[in-house]
Enzyme design. Structure first.
Site: not given
Length: 452
Positions: A79, A122, A167, A296, A298, A356
């Site tokens: 990606r 991005h 995002e 995504n 985390y 991600e």
């Protein structure tokens, strides 16, 4: 002790990811124009120790070497993002050299049988558009659709998956409200307008892709932060709901259901006034049918009600022994909970991709090697959480690890390393970390398990 590898179903895609400004460098080459991150990173006090993306990983000149290394590691999918200022360095001025660069990158990926997934945005907005208000200006929607349509026409034959935005929460709230990212504003009305216009530009770009008759897939990537209340007290539960609305539901609900969360609207309007930037037909456009949702993930946040804190919400400090170098809690079980919540509340059978997931740690190069056992543990634990969701029938079809190599980590500059590959920024040498070797073995194990 090195972790065992994990069996995934046939057809599951393993990949890795990067972003243009974080790796390319060559900011004044190939006809590229200025982006908001060029301006922001060169503004004193905005980025750690004044670091910039001027050189970054020099991927602009080293892309063949980097793609060959991906191939040697057996990575089947990658990606990447396209720099908008390389394609339109000035308003209305198309730069053929920019498209030619990405065509070379994509052709090299195909040469090595690596499937590209291309993110259109991005965070590197052309500075000339920011000078006119950026994403807070509704006109930027039309400029984005112009840019997206040009990329579809020029590169669509080489791209099986497009992602409109990465995002939107970061590109709006973190950038126009909290001020941590470019353009570094502190205006919440701007932030909510920017969020709406980013989502609207997504929907209109999806419509343009459909109208063009392209054969690939298109979706969007949202960042999600799982939220838990600090206690069962009513006030903590209420604020956890608001925090979830702020981090997650404000973005996923309009994309999947064509509306903003009803419980959040009075709260938001109490902060910024009426949402007058929403025009008739906008929410229908935002909810244009996508082929997948990029996720995504985390970390999670544990929150408590605190009238003295911003928006009345206080984030609790995570356990010191369960955090990454970013200070983020390592909580893989919340990835499993997040995927279940998304499927149940919003996405149903829609394909999900983890676009991600990864971690920064204090990596050290010792005798030419990087022994990052913590990162291996992080990856394996999150893959196990993803596999549990799949085993229970969840439509998760891919995992793109962030990131392929160490890079410019936005406001943290080069102080945080997320990569599978260590980058010596002085020499531009690439050194595969132990985690890169483990991930390569995981992919090989996955491939071999399909033939057993």
């Amino acid at each position: 002790m090195t972790r065992d590898h994990i069996a995934f179903p046939a057809g599951f895609v393993f990949g890795t990811a990067t972003a243009a400004y974080q790796i390319e460098g060559a900011v004044n080459e190939g006809g590229r124009g200025e982006s908001i991150w060029d301006r922001f990173s060169h503004t004193p006090g905005k980025v750690f120790e004044g670091h910039t993306g001027d050189v970054a990983c020099d991927h602009y000149h080293r892309y063949e070497e980097d793609i060959k290394l991906m191939h040697e590691l057996g990575i089947p999918a990658y990606r990447l993002s396209i720099s908008w200022p390389r394609i339109f360095p000035e308003r209305g001025k198309f730069n053929q050299a920019g498209i030619d660069f990405y065509r070379r990158v994509l052709e090299t990926l195909h040469k090595y049988e690596i499937e590209p997934a291309v993110t259109l945005y991005h965070w590197d907005l052309p500075q000339y558009l920011q000078d006119e208000g950026g994403w807070a200006n509704r006109a930027t929607v039309d400029y984005f659709v112009e840019y997206a349509t040009k990329v579809f026409r020029e590169l669509g034959d080489l791209v099986p998956k497009f992602i409109t935005h990465n995002e939107p929460w970061c590109a709006s709230f973190l950038s126009y409200g909290l001020g941590h990212h470019a353009p570094g504003h502190h205006d919440w009305r701007e932030a909510y307008a920017a969020a709406h216009h980013i989502l609207l530009s997504h929907g209109k770009a999806v419509e343009a892709y459909r109208a063009g008759g392209y054969q690939g897939e298109i979706g969007i990537t949202l960042n999600f932060t799982w939220v838990d209340a600090a206690s069962h007290r009513a006030e903590d539960e209420t604020m956890s709901r608001y925090a979830d609305g702020f981090f997650n539901r404000w973005f996923v609900e309009p994309i999947t259901q064509g509306r903003y969360p009803a419980d959040m609207i009075p709260f938001v309007e109490s902060q910024i006034g009426k949402l007058s930037y929403i025009c008739p037909g906008d929410l229908d456009a935002i909810a244009a049918k996508v082929d997948f949702l990029g996720v995504n993930y985390y970390t999670r946040n544990v929150v408590a009600a605190d009238p003295s804190a911003p928006l009345g919400v206080r984030m609790l400090e995570p356990p010191a022994d369960r955090v990454t170098a970013m200070g983020w809690e390592i909580h893989p079980q919340s990835l499993y909970r997040l995927l279940n919540w998304l499927q149940t509340a919003y996405t149903g059978d829609l394909t999900l991709l983890i676009t991600e997931n990864g971690a920064a740690f204090q990596d050290h190069l010792v005798a030419g090697e990087v022994h990052d056992e913590e990162r291996i543990e992080y990856i394996a634990d999150h893959l196990e959480a993803a596999k549990r969701f799949i085993d229970e029938g969840g439509p998760l079809k891919g995992y793109y690890l962030w990131s392929f190599m160490d890079n410019f980590e936005w406001a943290f500059g080069y102080s945080k390393r997320f990569g599978l590959v260590y980058v010596d920024y002085e020499t531009q040498d690439r050194i595969v970390k132990d985690s890169g070797k483990w991930y390569s073995e995981q992919i090989s194990y996955h491939r071999s398990s399909q033939t057993r």
